[in-house]
Design an enzyme around this catalytic site. Structure first.
Site, PDB file in Angstrom:
ATOM      1  N   GLY A   1      79.502 -54.186  25.556  1.00 23.05           N
ATOM      2  CA  GLY A   1      80.334 -53.451  24.612  1.00 23.05           C
ATOM      3  C   GLY A   1      81.330 -52.584  25.363  1.00 23.05           C
TER       4      GLY A   1
ATOM      5  N   VAL B   1      67.779 -58.838  25.791  1.00 21.73           N
ATOM      6  CA  VAL B   1      66.786 -58.152  26.622  1.00 21.73           C
ATOM      7  C   VAL B   1      65.736 -57.513  25.718  1.00 21.73           C
ATOM      8  CG1 VAL B   1      66.419 -56.334  28.334  1.00 21.73           C
ATOM      9  CG2 VAL B   1      68.477 -57.757  28.439  1.00 21.73           C
TER      10      VAL B   1
ATOM     11  N   GLU C   1      87.511 -45.356   5.886  1.00 18.37           N
ATOM     12  CA  GLU C   1      88.397 -46.490   6.191  1.00 18.37           C
ATOM     13  C   GLU C   1      88.041 -47.687   5.320  1.00 18.37           C
ATOM     14  OE1 GLU C   1      88.203 -46.906  10.494  1.00 18.37           O
ATOM     15  OE2 GLU C   1      89.743 -45.366  10.716  1.00 18.37           O
TER      16      GLU C   1
ATOM     17  N   ASP D   1      76.412 -45.397  23.017  1.00 16.16           N
ATOM     18  CA  ASP D   1      75.701 -45.037  21.786  1.00 16.16           C
ATOM     19  C   ASP D   1      74.195 -44.926  21.953  1.00 16.16           C
ATOM     20  OD1 ASP D   1      78.121 -45.101  20.513  1.00 16.16           O
ATOM     21  OD2 ASP D   1      77.636 -46.750  19.154  1.00 16.16           O
TER      22      ASP D   1
END
Ligand code: FAD
Length: 433
Positions: A12, A78, A169, A298
């Protein structure tokens, strides 16, 4: 001579930066990801509302790494690690050895145990989520076209839970989609299509200045979004939501944009975890007591100098990735930096729809309206990976803007069996912690 191997879990925003930051270091980098593409999550809602195509916001990891000659990719999920033997294990049954490990597996939706949310609400975290949501929304319109009685059962109503940037949004974009669908379905009372935004706080867009929040509320209302501020969802049912004041909103679509928790891997790795299941790290972003295991983005419970948790946003992950790359490179060079991670907040933005956005930059600069919107467009274009994706997004935006159209109005999952994920869990939310 064998070079130290850096294994990065997750390609990411954070993981890719680790590879980029180590491109000149005498190490071999291996990125592992459950998907073979990097996903630009900030624009997921535009795929869900038919404004962009999946290929506009996703980019093959192997392509992104092509110019980084010391980095490779392996597809795999994983599921654990053995830190004594220095290997990670995958669901596919393989073991991958590492000298340095960087955990960058991101986050997933959290529903905080609200009854019915896991079963009946939809998340917006993955490309699958966005495509299923798009199909689900459009299917409801098709069904109502065949049986107009379904309008009264909330076929054209969407409840968006959470008034943060994602919820705002999405709500704005849904109303723009309704305008397009009104042309597609001349026989349907599309003026009865509703978007109801539920937010626990008395305002939307918590990270923004009060004036920008008020601007966002006005813009949402001008677009016909119904706001339920200061309200929370007590229960999600197959037919809608029940709010904490007992009122009900009949809706066949409920999108949960009210929270995230660490990716499942955080629990599987067995490290100490903090708020939201995020892995506790020291000020260098290493797992406490280790020099070889790092956690970014994150999934990390990183804190600033005041001890505040850093937000789960892309810039934190990207800066964390570059920081960890520098730490690892310094260790390999035999001159460990052991520098604390300092996050530089370069500002926050959110868009409500065409020519409406809010942006605030650190010295206290605030922008809104058309200027804010142009800044938002520019920043997102710059941040996308690949010239083709940028060109395609720009073309789509220009087309959507000029024609009031949404080219991606395709139903690609049809019927309940495919509308729902194969394990029968409901529309796709992971169990809450
Ligand atoms: C709808 C939405 C809108 C957003 N809007 C904004 C915005 O406007 N601005 C902003 O700054 N941020 C935004 N964010 C947040 C931003 O996308 C994240 O903060 C950022 O993606 C975090 O980067 P990361 O590298 O930590 O994780 P991610 O980018 O999520 O990458 C994690 C990767 O790990 C992989 N992975 C997970 N588990 C495993 C496993 N077990 N094995 C192998 N691979 C695994 C995943 O497939 C994924 O590719 C938004 C997020 C969402 C969902």
């Amino acid at each position: 001579v064998t070079r130290p191997r850096v294994v990065v879990i997750g390609a990411g925003f954070g993981g890719l930066r680790v590879a980029r930051g180590l491109r000149r270091a005498p190490v071999d980098v291996l990125l592992l990801d459950a998907a073979n593409y990097h996903l630009f999550q900030p624009l997921l809602y535009q795929v869900a509302t038919a404004g962009l195509a999946p290929t506009d916001i996703a980019y093959p990891v192997r392509g992104a790494l092509r110019r980084i000659t010391n980095a490779g990719f392996r597809l795999g999920t994983v599921t654990g690690a053995d830190l004594d033997r220095k290997v990670v294990t995958t669901a596919e049954g393989t073991e991958v050895a590492f000298d340095f490990l960087v955990v960058a597996a991101g986050a997933r939706t959290a529903t905080f145990g609200v009854p019915g949310a896991d079963e009946h609400a939809r998340g917006l975290k993955t490309l699958e989520d966005a495509l299923r949501l798009r199909s689900h929304l459009l299917l409801r319109f098709e069904e109502a076209a065949a049986d107009p009685g379904l309008v009264g059962e909330g076929a054209l109503t969407t409840v968006v839970v959470g008034g943060g940037p994602t919820g705002v949004e999405l709500a704005g974009a849904l109303r723009e989609l309704h305008r397009v669908l009104a042309k597609d379905f001349p026989g349907l009372p599309v003026d009865q299509a509703r978007v109801v935004l539920v937010e626990l706080a008395p305002h939307v867009l918590a990270p923004f200045h009060e004036r920008l929040r008020r601007h966002a509320v006005r813009q949402l209302e001008a677009r016909g979004v119904e706001l339920r501020l200061g309200r929370s969802v007590a229960k999600v049912t197959p037919g809608g939501v029940v709010l904490d004041d007992g009122s009900e909103v009949v809706a066949q679509t409920v999108v949960w944009a009210a929270g995230v928790q660490a990716a499942e891997l955080a629990a599987q790795l067995g490290f100490e975890r903090g708020p939201g299941g995020r892995i506790v790290v020291d000020e260098r972003l290493a797992v406490p007591g280790r020099d070889d295991v790092w956690v970014i983005g994150d999934i990390a419970a990183a804190r600033d100098e005041q001890g505040q948790l850093l937000p789960q946003v892309a810039p934190v992950a990207m800066q964390g990735g570059l920081h960890v790359a520098a730490e690892i490179a310094s260790q390999v060079a035999g001159t460990p930096r052991n520098a604390p991670f300092r996050y530089r907040d370069k500002g926050t933005m959110a868009t409500i729809g065409r020519r409406a956005a809010v942006a605030q930059l650190p010295p206290g600069l605030r922008f809104r309206g058309t200027l804010g919107w142009l800044m938002w467009l520019g920043l997102h274009l710059v941040m996308l990976i690949g010239y083709r994706n940028r060109a395609s997004v720009l073309l789509n935006w220009a087309y959507n803007y000029l024609t009031w159209e949404r080219g991606g109005r395709l139903i690609t999952y049809q019927g309940e069996a495919q509308d729902e994920p194969p394990d029968g869990r409901g529309p796709g939310l992971p169990p809450s912690p």
